[in-house]
Design an enzyme around this catalytic site. Sequence first.
Site, PDB file in Angstrom:
ATOM      1  N   LYS A 272     -13.150  -5.734 -13.644  1.00 48.79           N
ATOM      2  CA  LYS A 272     -12.856  -7.045 -14.244  1.00 48.79           C
ATOM      3  C   LYS A 272     -13.777  -8.070 -13.613  1.00 48.79           C
ATOM      4  CE  LYS A 272     -10.313 -10.584 -13.487  1.00 48.79           C
ATOM      5  NZ  LYS A 272     -11.117 -11.684 -14.077  1.00 48.79           N
TER       6      LYS A 272
ATOM      7  N   CYS B  59     -19.415 -16.740   0.906  1.00 44.31           N
ATOM      8  CA  CYS B  59     -18.321 -16.610   1.864  1.00 44.31           C
ATOM      9  C   CYS B  59     -18.819 -16.578   3.302  1.00 44.31           C
ATOM     10  CB  CYS B  59     -17.493 -15.365   1.564  1.00 44.31           C
ATOM     11  SG  CYS B  59     -18.426 -13.828   1.612  1.00 44.31           S
TER      12      CYS B  59
ATOM     13  N   GLU C 228     -11.338 -23.561   3.590  1.00 42.55           N
ATOM     14  CA  GLU C 228     -12.606 -23.166   2.975  1.00 42.55           C
ATOM     15  C   GLU C 228     -12.899 -24.069   1.779  1.00 42.55           C
ATOM     16  OE1 GLU C 228     -14.805 -19.029   1.774  1.00 42.55           O
ATOM     17  OE2 GLU C 228     -12.752 -19.300   1.062  1.00 42.55           O
TER      18      GLU C 228
END
Length: 498
Positions: free
Chosen positions: A193, A303, A402
């Site tokens: 996905k 990230c 974050e």
Amino acid sequence: MTTPSLTNSRSTTGTVQTEPINCLHFINGQFAESLNKKTFENINPATEEVLGTVAEGGKEEVDLAVAAAKRALDGPWKKMTLAERSKILRRIGDLILERQDELAYLESYDTGKPVSLAKKIDIPRAAYNFHFFADYIMSINNEAQQQDDQAIHYSYRRPVGVVGIIKPWNLPLLLLTWKLAPCLGMGNTAVIKPAEWTPMTATVLMEICKEAGVPDGVVNLVHGFGPNSAGGAISEHPDVDAISFIGEPGTGSAIMKSAADSLKKLSFELGGKNPNIIFADADLDEVIETTIRSSFINQGEVCLCGSRIYVERPAYEKFLEKFTKETQKLQVGHPFESETNVGALVSKEHYDRVNSYVDIARADGATILTGGSRPDHLEKGYFLEPTIITGLDRNSRCVREEIFGPVVTVMPFDTEEEVIAQANDTHYGLSATIWTNELRRAHRVSHQLEAGIIWVNTWFLRDLRTPFGGMKHSGIGRTGGMHSLDFYSELSNITIKL
């Protein structure tokens, strides 16, 4: 859409979109619409224009994809030797390189990143992921032990089974291939996905897999959303044996809950709030050059970006002066312009979220040294100037959460003990960077940082054989080299009594 291929749905140069770019599911070797014909729009983040439509899948499409993947486990794929699978992996990598320009433009359309960056990093690394694992699977050895004169024990690897791969939007093709290559190398089948914001290169990859000789049903792609959609259906499906997910911790937690009933094998690469620790003895010019990259590459949507910068006080003012000056040289602009260094953020939703953190910093009394707003020359698109923030308390949300955009905080420190405590004062533990020319300090600090990946006097220098992953809320497990193959295989011990 007249053809499942995206090739005929764009201009030959990739610089001007002339027709809608529509994405279909790929199930059992065929492109297909959703059973209910539902679609959603794909938006170009640099222009805010509609690129095309994406088939919106759900439980029905996932059921079909999983059934195809389960059948394919016992088909021609199972009978292939390791060498035959290695040859197919290498062919996939070769075909990615043959379509490098097309894939780079599609990646830029979807994400808003500079096409120059996609050509330099995203697409070559996607190809290398397949080339690396094509070679690596041919070099693995299994264990064998002799127990005196009583028995011989040896290990045997078999596929995990059907693997759900749920991928992120920041490095769509690079991170998909990072998971898919070892998955296929170990003989598994996959249901993928893509992130709903970035569906295009995953769709082209299905064409490439078919051309490379991957049997029907081995790789399947279902577009859609998360909970109560395709993502939720994959994580809940009883015939999906493992989930490989890259994304944010909240989604990881939801997947873990959904996967609990069937006790799926899980591999999570989640978020990071990574410290970049700069000691006064470091080479400041080298520090600045790399810190510009580690702060703002890919619009800060990586990230591993070092978004919390800590500078030893004797070097603090000089660092800020040079860092601000170099940051202001970065060109924010349309992704296809050759001089662009920073493109658009991936979506309106994400753009608003990142801007909200700049507002939080202002409310907390911070100083915005540079950036913090949309560039004046760009009226449309989700663009934000690279932003440097100082003057925040360590408990500010901007320091602790974050942000995942071109926004960094910079704070001074006085002692080694102080900066280690601040660096570890986070729910995350993905990566860290240390800048020092003092050898003992480099080792000493590295051993005390709570992070899965620690770089000394560098950043983002990767060897694909090494373990990759995070601690705490940054992930579960490790990938890279044998760590990837361990996840995508089940190990049996066989004992032969002598």
